[in-house]
Design an enzyme around this catalytic site. Sequence first.
Site, mmCIF file in Angstrom:
data_model
loop_
_atom_site.group_PDB
_atom_site.id
_atom_site.type_symbol
_atom_site.label_atom_id
_atom_site.label_comp_id
_atom_site.label_asym_id
_atom_site.label_seq_id
_atom_site.Cartn_x
_atom_site.Cartn_y
_atom_site.Cartn_z
ATOM 1 N N ASP A 8 3.438 -1.678 -2.373
ATOM 2 C CA ASP A 8 2.516 -2.096 -3.430
ATOM 3 C C ASP A 8 1.725 -3.312 -2.983
ATOM 4 O O ASP A 8 2.143 -4.059 -2.087
ATOM 5 C CB ASP A 8 3.280 -2.429 -4.708
ATOM 6 C CG ASP A 8 3.871 -1.202 -5.379
ATOM 7 O OD1 ASP A 8 3.460 -0.083 -5.011
ATOM 8 O OD2 ASP A 8 4.738 -1.365 -6.256
ATOM 9 N N LYS A 9 0.620 -3.552 -3.639
ATOM 10 C CA LYS A 9 -0.275 -4.645 -3.281
ATOM 11 C C LYS A 9 0.434 -5.995 -3.280
ATOM 12 O O LYS A 9 0.186 -6.840 -2.407
ATOM 13 C CB LYS A 9 -1.469 -4.674 -4.240
ATOM 14 C CG LYS A 9 -2.540 -5.700 -3.892
ATOM 15 C CD LYS A 9 -3.728 -5.573 -4.844
ATOM 16 C CE LYS A 9 -4.820 -6.580 -4.480
ATOM 17 N NZ LYS A 9 -5.993 -6.457 -5.380
#
Length: 234
Positions: A100-101
Amino acid sequence: MRLDRFLANAKIGTRSEVRKIIKKGEISVNGEIVKNISFPINETDIVEYMGKTVVPYRKIYLIFNKPAGFVSDKTNAQPSVFDLIDHPFIDQMHVAGRLDKDVEGLLILTNDGLSTHRLISPKFHVEKEYMIWFEGNLTAEKIQIAENGIVLAQNRFKPAKIKLLSSNIMTLTITEGKYHQVKKMIKIMGLTYRKIKRIRIGNINLGNMSTGNYRELDENELNELMNLLDITVR
């Protein structure tokens, strides 16, 4: 392999473009200028263009220490990890197991589709280990929930391994890679994460690599990984 094909595969240019480059005398093989577009190239040959060694196209396996704030996709809409890696074949690579970011740590990037499939497939039981900084009280009962496997209406996760490193830091090891799995497991255990960092995939460890840096797997790492994935190294 013919020289023009070798150069085209190495992304020096299109087949027609590299033929012009060769005929202009801008390519050397083992220190000698070669103007023959069909000149045969072997694995041991050193090919140079404008004084720089041409990296031959091959199967490539990179490990990268992803910083937070970057997505693991090829996109112009958001800052991407692909913007941070200066490798001649980065356009042909993909991420084997995204993060995920807001998650940091170990990414494997490769142009080998088979190894990617087996790395992310739960059938091959490849361990992914995360270090998690959290808030809340991690009790023995909560650890047992994750280690027994979670079976809820919307969430079914195989048994995980948890090691408590301090009062607010733990490692969580899983063999799946379901959507937001680590974050969901943390929530199910009644905790709140402050930071998540992947530190290991199978036999590949992040070690002391600095954030934002990358390197190719060494021979021993690659051989161990291929054995783990039951892939014959050629």
